[in-house]
Design a protein around this motif. Structure first.
Motif, short mmCIF file in Angstrom:
data_model
loop_
_atom_site.label_atom_id
_atom_site.label_comp_id
_atom_site.label_asym_id
_atom_site.label_seq_id
_atom_site.Cartn_x
_atom_site.Cartn_y
_atom_site.Cartn_z
N SER A 190 0.81 -1.23 0.00
CA SER A 190 0.00 0.00 0.00
C SER A 190 0.83 1.27 0.00
O SER A 190 0.42 2.29 0.56
N MET A 191 2.00 1.23 -0.65
CA MET A 191 2.77 2.46 -0.81
C MET A 191 2.15 3.31 -1.92
O MET A 191 1.61 2.78 -2.90
N VAL A 207 7.76 7.18 6.75
CA VAL A 207 7.78 6.14 5.72
C VAL A 207 7.78 6.83 4.36
O VAL A 207 6.97 7.72 4.13
N ALA A 208 8.68 6.42 3.48
CA ALA A 208 8.77 7.06 2.17
C ALA A 208 9.04 6.03 1.08
O ALA A 208 9.85 5.12 1.28
N PRO A 209 8.38 6.18 -0.07
CA PRO A 209 8.67 5.30 -1.21
C PRO A 209 9.96 5.73 -1.88
O PRO A 209 10.26 6.92 -1.98
N LEU A 210 10.74 4.76 -2.34
CA LEU A 210 11.98 5.04 -3.06
C LEU A 210 11.98 4.28 -4.38
O LEU A 210 11.18 3.37 -4.58
N PRO A 211 12.87 4.65 -5.30
CA PRO A 211 12.95 3.91 -6.56
C PRO A 211 13.20 2.41 -6.32
O PRO A 211 13.68 2.00 -5.27
N ASN A 212 12.87 1.63 -7.31
CA ASN A 212 13.06 0.18 -7.29
C ASN A 212 12.23 -0.51 -6.21
O ASN A 212 12.62 -1.55 -5.69
N ARG A 213 11.08 0.09 -5.90
CA ARG A 213 10.13 -0.48 -4.94
C ARG A 213 10.73 -0.70 -3.55
O ARG A 213 10.34 -1.62 -2.83
N ALA A 248 3.96 -6.54 7.41
CA ALA A 248 3.93 -7.93 7.87
C ALA A 248 4.80 -8.84 7.01
O ALA A 248 5.46 -9.75 7.51
N ASP A 249 4.80 -8.63 5.69
CA ASP A 249 5.58 -9.46 4.78
C ASP A 249 6.82 -8.75 4.25
O ASP A 249 7.46 -9.22 3.29
N ALA A 250 7.17 -7.61 4.86
CA ALA A 250 8.31 -6.83 4.37
C ALA A 250 9.63 -7.51 4.75
O ALA A 250 9.73 -8.23 5.74
#
Length: 376
Positions: A190-191, A207-213, A248-250
């Motif tokens: 859910s990013m 929490v921040a999204p970065l390149p390459n997921r 949970a699955d990270a």
């Protein structure tokens, strides 16, 4: 003789070096690291920080980054507010890539960059009527200590600046006393195209999204509780009702980094012959996400005063820089102090959460102000 010596090749040091070298100054930069290197950070540039890079023609430094549409702020009791930057955006990019690009830009402008060199402190010339900083004492790869002199020194060597602290110009703050623990994860669910700040009683999580997921997750807390940084960060993420399902699955892809105590107090902008820039000039914990904007714009101010000093004399450059920093940052400093006070007490966090739930537009306005939309 060198015109300017710079301690530190992070964003502040690299920006100052680029501006000075472009103007024809002879610039030498020392940094203990070998670039590219990793650095604990929220890995986001707000619109105000991007405006500085654009103004300097350094927008290429954010190549490969992700656009950020704004910030999502959540609180206890399920409070959630989405604040958009509207006509501008931020960017998400790891410090390894950003810092490496800025160092290359400084070298391309003509600055000499010496990596793997430890700055030990300032050289003080006491021969005149007033002591003046005349250079830097450094230790190179061969472990030999050297004294390097210049007409002016800029200290941009971070929160624990050996230059500023060695001269008694900066110190760890009595309060707030907080530590940051940051790590990188894959498979976070859910990013979105938003940075996130999850404010809880006693701590907060960025929490921040970065390149390459890849996802950056950073905990800022008043105590480490004797636990390892990894255990502390994972416990905070999986113990949070709004985040545990997403993590949970990270999978953590690198050992987390821990820094603290974070806050550094500094009431001056240097000394005769010395200017401060970046975190060496003072640091607060980064809950508003504008640390890089302070560093970039502060370096721009320091470089401007340095150019003036090289032409007209260096003795009072630090006084002019302090006045310029106060004009530029005083309102934002007050805003940040208020935000830090709010998260320091459980009662104010709850009250702010209730207020945001009732009047979310107030929080959206705060998000835009934190993003330095006015500067962009």
């Amino acid at each position: 003789m060198l015109d300017v010596l710079i301690a530190g090749a992070g964003p502040a040091g690299a920006i100052a070096a680029t501006i000075l070298a472009r103007a024809g100054a002879r610039v030498l930069v020392f940094d203990r690291a070998e670039f590219p290197r990793q650095k604990l950070c929220g890995d986001t540039l707000n619109p105000g920080a991007l405006a500085v890079l654009d103004r300097l023609g350094l927008e290429c430094a954010t190549g490969g980054s992700l656009p950020l549409a704004g910030m999502i702020v959540t609180g206890d009791e399920g409070v959630r507010v989405e604040g958009r930057y509207d006509s501008v955006c931020g960017r998400a990019l790891g410090r390894r890539e950003l810092d490496g690009a800025l160092v290359m830009a400084a070298a391309g402008a003509g600055a000499r960059i010496e990596q793997g060199v430890l700055v030990q402190g300032a050289i003080v010339d006491s021969s005149g009527h007033e002591p003046e900083i005349a250079g830097l004492a450094v230790k190179g790869r061969d472990a030999r200590s050297l004294h390097v002199t210049a007409r002016l020194v800029i200290a941009a060597d971070g929160r624990y600046s050996r230059v500023a602290r060695g001269l008694g110009l900066s110190r760890s703050a009595v309060r707030p006393r907080r530590w940051a623990v940051g790590g990188y994860f894959e498979n976070v669910s859910s990013m979105t195209a938003f940075g996130e700040m999850h404010v809880r009683a006693g701590h907060y999580l960025g929490v921040a999204p970065l390149p390459n997921r890849v996802t950056n997750a950073c905990l800022v807390t008043p105590t480490l509780d004797g636990r390892s940084p990894k255990d502390l960060l994972i416990a905070a993420l999986l113990g949070d009702a709004q985040l545990r399902g997403r993590f949970a699955d990270a999978r953590m892809i690198a050992e987390p980094i821990c820094l603290g105590p974070l806050a550094v107090d500094c009431d001056v902008a240097g000394a005769p012959g010395l200017l401060l820039a970046g975190d060496a000039s003072g640091f607060v914990d980064p809950m508003t996400g504008d640390g890089l904007r302070f560093a970039l714009r502060g370096a721009e101010l320091a470089a401007g005063e340095a150019l003036h000093a090289l032409e007209h004399g260096t003795a009072s450059a630090h006084v002019r820089l302090l006045a310029a920093r106060r004009r530029e940052f005083s309102a934002k400093w007050r805003f940040n102090r208020t935000m830090r006070w709010l998260v320091g007490y459980p009662g104010t966090v709850r009250a702010a959460g209730y207020g945001a739930a009732v009047l979310p537009q107030l929080l959206r306005h705060a998000i835009r102000y934190a993003g330095d939309i006015h500067a962009a």
